[in-house]
Design an enzyme around this catalytic site. Structure first.
Site, short mmCIF file in Angstrom:
data_model
loop_
_atom_site.label_atom_id
_atom_site.label_comp_id
_atom_site.label_asym_id
_atom_site.label_seq_id
_atom_site.Cartn_x
_atom_site.Cartn_y
_atom_site.Cartn_z
N GLU A 64 -5.51 -8.45 1.01
CA GLU A 64 -6.23 -8.11 2.24
C GLU A 64 -7.70 -7.88 1.93
O GLU A 64 -8.03 -7.24 0.94
CB GLU A 64 -5.70 -6.82 2.90
CG GLU A 64 -4.34 -6.93 3.56
CD GLU A 64 -3.92 -5.62 4.21
OE1 GLU A 64 -4.80 -4.83 4.63
OE2 GLU A 64 -2.70 -5.37 4.32
N GLU A 83 0.80 -1.23 0.00
CA GLU A 83 0.00 0.00 0.00
C GLU A 83 0.83 1.28 0.00
O GLU A 83 0.76 2.09 0.92
CB GLU A 83 -0.95 0.02 1.20
CG GLU A 83 -1.93 -1.12 1.24
CD GLU A 83 -2.92 -1.02 2.38
OE1 GLU A 83 -3.96 -1.69 2.32
OE2 GLU A 83 -2.67 -0.26 3.35
#
Length: 449
Positions: free
Chosen positions: A354, A170
């Site tokens: 995720e 991320e």
């Protein structure tokens, strides 16, 4: 047609969020250690000093994974456990390996393999070593070279047993919140010019790491994970779907850090979005051809972290829209549209690295943790993912966030995302109802959804 036969069913964690042992066995401080110890940034003044004490309890945690049938585990390695840093006169570092830190991950990897759980290693999940931060961190172009040294160390020590690597987790989030908004470590508030160069240096570090890993582990599969909120079409018409796609991958100067195409286009296509370059001429003029060649070093997959989708017109959000404990809307079609749009644009295999839900979990009078809302959430989202796989989108795996309740960054310990409840006072682990449900999904390879 559903999920492929060798589908990776797993869970995910991050080093700083679960390991604890923040200053043990030669580990140097990270930016998150320093950020938390300041005492003013995290709810309730919490830190990750102990977290879930996974550093000492990893065998118990791996046994729990095996008990619930997980065949894969995505975890991050703490850069600051692997290397020590001595400054040199030229502004760089003399690096030394930390044997005890390396030994911990050796043991973890061996424990996973002993339980037939495939390790997926993330090199960087936000915990930049503090000595590097002191030399400018990601604003310093040399950081890409230092990251390459780290990547080579990881490949050298673990590449005989680890074949799946993720360079960064991320980048939009750790740059957006850590360097633009200042709510995450290291807590800076830089302007767009600096954000662009920080992003470019991270892209270079990614390219160097991919090249290094593949040179040392020829059979390695290497990718990168993006946080993304897919834009959801207003309806099923071709026009609405195309409008959502275009909005999803738009890239403008004012919100560049959150743009999917700013992060992914250079890595897969070797170019930054033209709309951005036309707005940011100083940045465009500084980009060297050899930089882009390095950045687009071939990767094998894309990881997507998806929790919710975005509406084309946010003002149309209905009152009472379901939301999670961290106030994220529940949008079950997000996994479908996110994988569909990314596969259309980049044509690479996809892992959901995720997905999960924060609930108001607690231990009931019967000693168990009942989380029916999480089960319903996971069921709905996984149906969308299975639909995408059924349409021929190459989806290789799904990692639920997270194995354990853990330290949730600036939110401290109140949000609970785990399959397994963690009593932070005693470190007792209590599997939630959703963990038992997830086990049945894994056993059927998603056919029971």
């Amino acid at each position: 047609m559903g999920f492929c036969k060798d589908f990776a069913w797993g869970t995910a964690t991050a080093a700083y969020q679960i390991e604890g042992a923040w200053n043990e066995d030669g580990k140097v401080p990270s930016v998150w250690d320093m950020f938390c110890h300041d005492g003013s940034h995290i709810k309730d003044g919490n830190t990750g000093d102990v977290a879930c004490d996974h550093y000492h309890r990893y065998k118990e945690d791996v046994a729990l994974m095996a008990n619930f049938g997980l065949n894969s585990y995505r975890f991050s390695i703490a850069w600051s456990r692997i290397l020590t840093f001595k400054s040199t006169e030229d502004g760089g570092f003399a690096f030394s390996e930390n044997p005890k830190g390396i030994a911990f991950y050796d043991s973890l990897i061996d424990e996973l393999r002993a339980h037939n759980i495939t390790p997926y290693v993330t090199l960087y999940h936000w915990d930049l070593p503090y000595p590097i931060c002191q030399k400018g961190g990601w604003l310093n172009k040399s950081c890409a070279d230092w990251f390459e040294v780290y990547a080579r160390t990881i490949a050298k020590h673990f590449g005989d047993r680890v074949k799946h690597f993720i360079t960064f987790n991320e980048p939009s989030v750790f740059v957006g919140l850590g360097y633009k908004e200042g709510t995450h470590a290291p807590g800076y508030k830089f302007d767009t010019r600096d954000i662009l160069f920080i992003g470019h240096h991270i892209q270079l570090a990614h390219g160097k790491a991919v090249r290094a890993i593949k040179s040392l582990v020829p059979d390695a599969k290497v990718g990168i994970t993006f946080a993304t909120q897919p834009v959801l079409p207003e309806n099923e018409s071709k026009e609405a779907i195309r409008a959502a796609y275009e909005a999803y991958f738009s890239c403008k100067k004012e919100d560049v850090v959150w743009s999917e195409s700013f992060w992914c286009d250079p890595i897969v296509k070797g170019v930054y979005p033209e709309s951005l370059l036309s707005e940011c001429t100083e940045f465009a003029d500084s980009i060297q051809k050899e930089d882009m060649e390095l950045i687009k070093t071939k990767i094998d997959f894309i990881g997507l972290n998806i929790y919710l989708g975005r509406l084309m017109h946010p003002q149309k959000r209905l009152p009472g829209t379901p939301h999670t404990d961290v106030n994220w809307d529940v949008t079950p079609s997000a996994l479908y549209w996110g994988t569909k749009f990314f596969y259309e644009r980049y044509n690479l295999p996809i892992y959901i690295t995720e997905n999960g839900m924060a609930c108001h979990d607690w231990v009931s009078l019967d000693g168990k943790v009942h989380d029916p809302n999480r089960i319903d959430y996971l069921h709905r989202y996984l149906l969308g993912l299975r639909n995408a796989a059924g349409e021929g989108i190459d989806i290789r795996g799904y990692f639920q966030w997270s194995l354990l309740d853990n330290f949730e960054w600036a939110e401290g310990y109140n949000p609970r995302f785990g399959m397994i409840y963690c009593d932070y006072a005693t470190q007792k682990r209590i599997p939630k109802d959703s963990a038992y449900w997830y086990k049945t999904v894994i056993e059927s390879n998603g056919e029971n959804l």
